[in-house]
Design a protein around this motif. Structure first.
Motif, PDB file in Angstrom:
ATOM      1  N   ILE A   1       6.373   5.876   9.199  1.00  0.00           N
ATOM      2  CA  ILE A   1       6.378   5.958  10.659  1.00  0.00           C
ATOM      3  C   ILE A   1       5.282   5.064  11.239  1.00  0.00           C
ATOM      4  N   VAL A   2       4.107   5.073  10.593  1.00  0.00           N
ATOM      5  CA  VAL A   2       3.005   4.227  11.064  1.00  0.00           C
ATOM      6  C   VAL A   2       3.385   2.755  11.008  1.00  0.00           C
ATOM      7  N   VAL A   3       3.958   2.320   9.879  1.00  0.00           N
ATOM      8  CA  VAL A   3       4.264   0.893   9.691  1.00  0.00           C
ATOM      9  C   VAL A   3       5.516   0.473  10.451  1.00  0.00           C
TER      10      VAL A   3
ATOM     11  N   GLN B   1      16.377   4.296  13.236  1.00  0.00           N
ATOM     12  CA  GLN B   1      16.464   3.180  12.311  1.00  0.00           C
ATOM     13  C   GLN B   1      15.355   3.235  11.255  1.00  0.00           C
ATOM     14  N   VAL B   2      14.204   3.790  11.607  1.00  0.00           N
ATOM     15  CA  VAL B   2      13.142   3.981  10.619  1.00  0.00           C
ATOM     16  C   VAL B   2      13.682   4.774   9.434  1.00  0.00           C
TER      17      VAL B   2
ATOM     18  N   LEU C   1       5.922  -2.161  13.610  1.00  0.00           N
ATOM     19  CA  LEU C   1       7.088  -3.021  13.841  1.00  0.00           C
ATOM     20  C   LEU C   1       7.933  -2.583  15.024  1.00  0.00           C
ATOM     21  N   LYS C   2       7.636  -1.393  15.566  1.00  0.00           N
ATOM     22  CA  LYS C   2       8.323  -0.898  16.774  1.00  0.00           C
ATOM     23  C   LYS C   2       9.835  -0.778  16.584  1.00  0.00           C
TER      24      LYS C   2
ATOM     25  N   CYS D   1       0.825  -1.205   0.000  1.00  0.00           N
ATOM     26  CA  CYS D   1       0.000   0.000   0.000  1.00  0.00           C
ATOM     27  C   CYS D   1       0.862   1.260   0.000  1.00  0.00           C
ATOM     28  N   ILE D   2       1.957   1.244   0.760  1.00  0.00           N
ATOM     29  CA  ILE D   2       2.865   2.395   0.771  1.00  0.00           C
ATOM     30  C   ILE D   2       3.456   2.602  -0.617  1.00  0.00           C
TER      31      ILE D   2
END
Length: 248
Positions: free
Chosen positions: A159-161, A172-173, A166-167, A142-143
């Motif tokens: 950021i959401v995913v 690191q994101v 995935l925390k 979807c992204i």
């Protein structure tokens, strides 16, 4: 290209490249800028991908030199995103200019609202392959679809995913995000090039600025505190652009 166009592309490009790596929302500045400079919406959408690709290359290489690299896991996450981006770019070329501009305003408003929502802290942990569930791959598809279509505010979705689902910690994101964006933007850019919707002179000048901004952002990739003031600067610019788009 006039001198003031070059100055605008370099200045906004630098700011956008910095924002895209450290936070989210750089394309909410660059895409409207290209339209304000006279490019048709479809050409602006395609041309914007040139700077995204080159700033992503700059960010990935600088992260690698800084010892931050997540190539194997990023590649796995990028596969569904690439599939989605191909479909998204194909769809983007088939909507009217008026509809695209309306979608752009709605997307910018939505992304701005999401950026204003409080960022609840989560207990982060390193990403491992067994945590990549079918739901995660669907989210990446979807992204990619969204990024291939318009790209604006896609960092918010990462950021959401990556952070919420995935925390992964926010520093690191950013490492994952820049490589995945690079990998799914390349085929999307190819589709726009094939359909003659890229203005290379504008894209390359914008890319010089965005690569500079990406290099600066890697140097200050400090997580949520480092990105806080960037978010408010971005929101202020977005508010001005939305007003301009509504009057355009």
């Amino acid at each position: 290209m006039a001198w003031f166009e070059i100055v605008a592309l370099l200045g906004i490009g630098t700011l956008a490249g910095f924002i895209n790596v450290l936070s989210a929302g750089g394309s909410m500045l660059t895409l409207p800028l290209l339209m304000f400079l006279g490019l048709p919406p479809q050409a602006a959408n395609g041309t914007n991908r040139v700077s995204i690709v080159l700033q992503s290359i700059s960010a990935v290489s600088n992260f690698r030199r800084a010892g931050a690299s997540q190539f194997a896991l990023s590649l796995r996450l990028a596969v569904p995103a690439v599939v989605g981006s191909l479909l998204g770019a194909w769809l983007a070329l088939r909507v009217s200019d008026a509809l695209f501009e309306a979608i752009l305003v709605v997307v910018m408003l939505g992304a701005a609202v999401m950026m204003l929502l409080p960022q609840r802290a989560v207990d982060t942990q390193p990403l491992t392959p067994e945590r990549l569930t079918p739901m995660v791959y669907l989210a990446m598809l979807c992204i990619g679809l969204y990024g291939g279509f318009i790209q604006v505010g896609v960092g918010v979705l990462f950021i959401v995913v990556l952070y919420r689902m995935l925390k992964i910690d926010l520093a690191q994101v950013n490492v994952f995000k820049v490589l995945i964006v690079l990998l799914y933007t390349l085929p999307a850019l190819a589709i726009f090039v094939f359909n003659d919707q890229v203005r290379w002179s504008y894209g390359l000048v914008l890319a010089v600025g965005s690569m500079t901004g990406a290099w600066l952002a890697v140097k200050v990739n400090m997580g949520p505190q480092g990105a806080l003031w960037v978010r408010w600067l971005t929101l202020a610019a977005i508010a001005a652009i939305i007003v301009r788009l509504l009057l355009y």
